[in-house]
Design a protein around this motif. Sequence first.
Motif, PDB file in Angstrom:
ATOM      1  N   HIS A 260      -2.416   3.717  -8.858  1.00 45.03           N
ATOM      2  CA  HIS A 260      -2.941   2.382  -8.622  1.00 45.03           C
ATOM      3  C   HIS A 260      -3.946   2.419  -7.470  1.00 45.03           C
ATOM      4  N   SER A 261      -5.158   2.049  -7.761  1.00 49.08           N
ATOM      5  CA  SER A 261      -6.233   2.124  -6.773  1.00 49.08           C
ATOM      6  C   SER A 261      -6.017   1.188  -5.589  1.00 49.08           C
ATOM      7  N   ASP A 262      -5.271   0.115  -5.783  1.00 47.35           N
ATOM      8  CA  ASP A 262      -5.052  -0.799  -4.663  1.00 47.35           C
ATOM      9  C   ASP A 262      -4.211  -0.149  -3.566  1.00 47.35           C
ATOM     10  N   PHE A 263      -3.341   0.808  -3.942  1.00 44.09           N
ATOM     11  CA  PHE A 263      -2.579   1.536  -2.929  1.00 44.09           C
ATOM     12  C   PHE A 263      -3.509   2.429  -2.111  1.00 44.09           C
ATOM     13  N   ARG A 264      -4.464   3.050  -2.779  1.00 43.90           N
ATOM     14  CA  ARG A 264      -5.461   3.866  -2.068  1.00 43.90           C
ATOM     15  C   ARG A 264      -6.277   2.981  -1.119  1.00 43.90           C
ATOM     16  N   ASP A 265      -6.640   1.803  -1.593  1.00 42.30           N
ATOM     17  CA  ASP A 265      -7.426   0.879  -0.766  1.00 42.30           C
ATOM     18  C   ASP A 265      -6.638   0.464   0.480  1.00 42.30           C
ATOM     19  N   GLU A 266      -5.318   0.303   0.319  1.00 41.85           N
ATOM     20  CA  GLU A 266      -4.494  -0.053   1.470  1.00 41.85           C
ATOM     21  C   GLU A 266      -4.558   1.027   2.549  1.00 41.85           C
ATOM     22  N   LEU A 267      -4.476   2.279   2.126  1.00 46.36           N
ATOM     23  CA  LEU A 267      -4.557   3.382   3.083  1.00 46.36           C
ATOM     24  C   LEU A 267      -5.931   3.455   3.735  1.00 46.36           C
ATOM     25  N   LEU A 268      -6.961   3.243   2.947  1.00 43.43           N
ATOM     26  CA  LEU A 268      -8.322   3.290   3.472  1.00 43.43           C
ATOM     27  C   LEU A 268      -8.528   2.233   4.551  1.00 43.43           C
ATOM     28  N   GLN A 269      -7.933   1.084   4.367  1.00 40.63           N
ATOM     29  CA  GLN A 269      -8.054   0.024   5.358  1.00 40.63           C
ATOM     30  C   GLN A 269      -7.274   0.337   6.623  1.00 40.63           C
ATOM     31  N   MET A 270      -6.114   0.947   6.472  1.00 45.58           N
ATOM     32  CA  MET A 270      -5.270   1.233   7.637  1.00 45.58           C
ATOM     33  C   MET A 270      -5.737   2.446   8.418  1.00 45.58           C
ATOM     34  N   PHE A 271      -6.320   3.439   7.723  1.00 37.49           N
ATOM     35  CA  PHE A 271      -6.666   4.692   8.381  1.00 37.49           C
ATOM     36  C   PHE A 271      -8.165   4.973   8.374  1.00 37.49           C
ATOM     37  N   ASP A 272      -8.949   3.920   8.384  1.00 37.03           N
ATOM     38  CA  ASP A 272     -10.392   4.045   8.547  1.00 37.03           C
ATOM     39  C   ASP A 272     -10.996   5.043   7.558  1.00 37.03           C
ATOM     40  N   LYS A 273     -10.864   4.732   6.295  1.00 41.63           N
ATOM     41  CA  LYS A 273     -11.466   5.491   5.200  1.00 41.63           C
ATOM     42  C   LYS A 273     -10.849   6.868   5.000  1.00 41.63           C
ATOM     43  N   SER A 274      -9.574   7.028   5.375  1.00 44.61           N
ATOM     44  CA  SER A 274      -8.857   8.270   5.112  1.00 44.61           C
ATOM     45  C   SER A 274      -7.605   7.939   4.315  1.00 44.61           C
ATOM     46  N   ALA A 275      -7.510   8.484   3.103  1.00 42.81           N
ATOM     47  CA  ALA A 275      -6.379   8.159   2.228  1.00 42.81           C
ATOM     48  C   ALA A 275      -5.537   9.390   1.929  1.00 42.81           C
ATOM     49  N   THR A 276      -5.351  10.258   2.926  1.00 46.11           N
ATOM     50  CA  THR A 276      -4.537  11.446   2.715  1.00 46.11           C
ATOM     51  C   THR A 276      -3.063  11.060   2.648  1.00 46.11           C
ATOM     52  N   VAL A 277      -2.317  11.764   1.847  1.00 47.48           N
ATOM     53  CA  VAL A 277      -0.883  11.510   1.680  1.00 47.48           C
ATOM     54  C   VAL A 277      -0.138  12.835   1.814  1.00 47.48           C
ATOM     55  N   PRO A 278       1.186  12.779   2.046  1.00 43.84           N
ATOM     56  CA  PRO A 278       2.057  11.593   2.134  1.00 43.84           C
ATOM     57  C   PRO A 278       1.962  10.924   3.493  1.00 43.84           C
ATOM     58  N   ARG A 279       2.301   9.638   3.502  1.00 41.92           N
ATOM     59  CA  ARG A 279       2.382   8.867   4.749  1.00 41.92           C
ATOM     60  C   ARG A 279       3.588   7.935   4.639  1.00 41.92           C
ATOM     61  N   LEU A 280       4.397   7.930   5.700  1.00 45.04           N
ATOM     62  CA  LEU A 280       5.636   7.157   5.668  1.00 45.04           C
ATOM     63  C   LEU A 280       5.621   6.029   6.699  1.00 45.04           C
ATOM     64  N   PHE A 281       6.074   4.862   6.255  1.00 43.59           N
ATOM     65  CA  PHE A 281       6.175   3.687   7.119  1.00 43.59           C
ATOM     66  C   PHE A 281       7.602   3.136   7.038  1.00 43.59           C
ATOM     67  N   ILE A 282       8.110   2.699   8.170  1.00 47.94           N
ATOM     68  CA  ILE A 282       9.428   2.059   8.195  1.00 47.94           C
ATOM     69  C   ILE A 282       9.306   0.731   8.941  1.00 47.94           C
ATOM     70  N   LYS A 283       9.546  -0.341   8.230  1.00 50.30           N
ATOM     71  CA  LYS A 283       9.519  -1.692   8.810  1.00 50.30           C
ATOM     72  C   LYS A 283       8.259  -1.952   9.633  1.00 50.30           C
ATOM     73  N   GLY A 284       7.121  -1.627   9.044  1.00 49.06           N
ATOM     74  CA  GLY A 284       5.857  -1.921   9.706  1.00 49.06           C
ATOM     75  C   GLY A 284       5.472  -0.973  10.816  1.00 49.06           C
ATOM     76  N   ARG A 285       6.141   0.179  10.889  1.00 47.96           N
ATOM     77  CA  ARG A 285       5.813   1.197  11.890  1.00 47.96           C
ATOM     78  C   ARG A 285       5.412   2.485  11.178  1.00 47.96           C
ATOM     79  N   TYR A 286       4.340   3.109  11.652  1.00 45.03           N
ATOM     80  CA  TYR A 286       3.870   4.343  11.029  1.00 45.03           C
ATOM     81  C   TYR A 286       4.618   5.527  11.615  1.00 45.03           C
TER      82      TYR A 286
END
Length: 218
Positions: A116-142
């Motif tokens: 789903h491209s919207d998940f990629r877009d979410e990462l791009l917004q959070m990490f300034d155009k970097s969508a590398t994975v995996p990335r883990l978040f817990i309750k709004g904390r990276y």
Amino acid sequence: MKDEIHLPSLELFSAIAVQCLKRDHEKRPPITDIVSALETCLKIQEAFEVKARDAKLIQYTLVDFKELCPPGGSNLVILYTTSVKGIRKTSKDCTRIRSLLKSLKVLFQERDIAMHSDFRDELLQMFDKSATVPRLFIKGRYIGGAEEVFRLHENGKFRPLLDGIPNIAEGPCKRCAGARSVVCGKCNGSNMLKSAQGGMTKCTECNKNGLIKCPVCF
């Protein structure tokens, strides 16, 4: 003092102190022995303090991590991954974190940026155009990627971060069987629809594979 000094260090310190208090000065230990004993006391105490400090670090809380919340993730464990296996290390790291979360039996939401491209877009917004994975978040904390997560886990510091997270439901989702995606009901998975002019046009509800996010999981 008993709560601050390690008992073996205190016993050795006391023993050398008692020897220094003997009335007959000839029976007192030479200064070289005293210094050596005190250095040993210090080493024992420092080793004890390091272990005590490390034990306290296990009690990490989420506030120690960067506040960075994916959409709708303020009370969730969210793992961004990819199902594309082109990069072996990336695929392996995604699998490792996924397996770790499952072994800990906590409920988490997996967001596949390849599905789903919207998940990629979410990462791009959070990490300034970097969508590398995996990335883990817990309750709004990276929390981090695979390296950071497994360093925490190996040191016993990861599990406490999941306190308050619900246990994983018994068995996979009944709607998607754990795939996190289902066939689009609008185009029946074809990603194509008949246009008003009689031709065909792409379905706007699903991705190129004719899939939509599982409405139960997301």
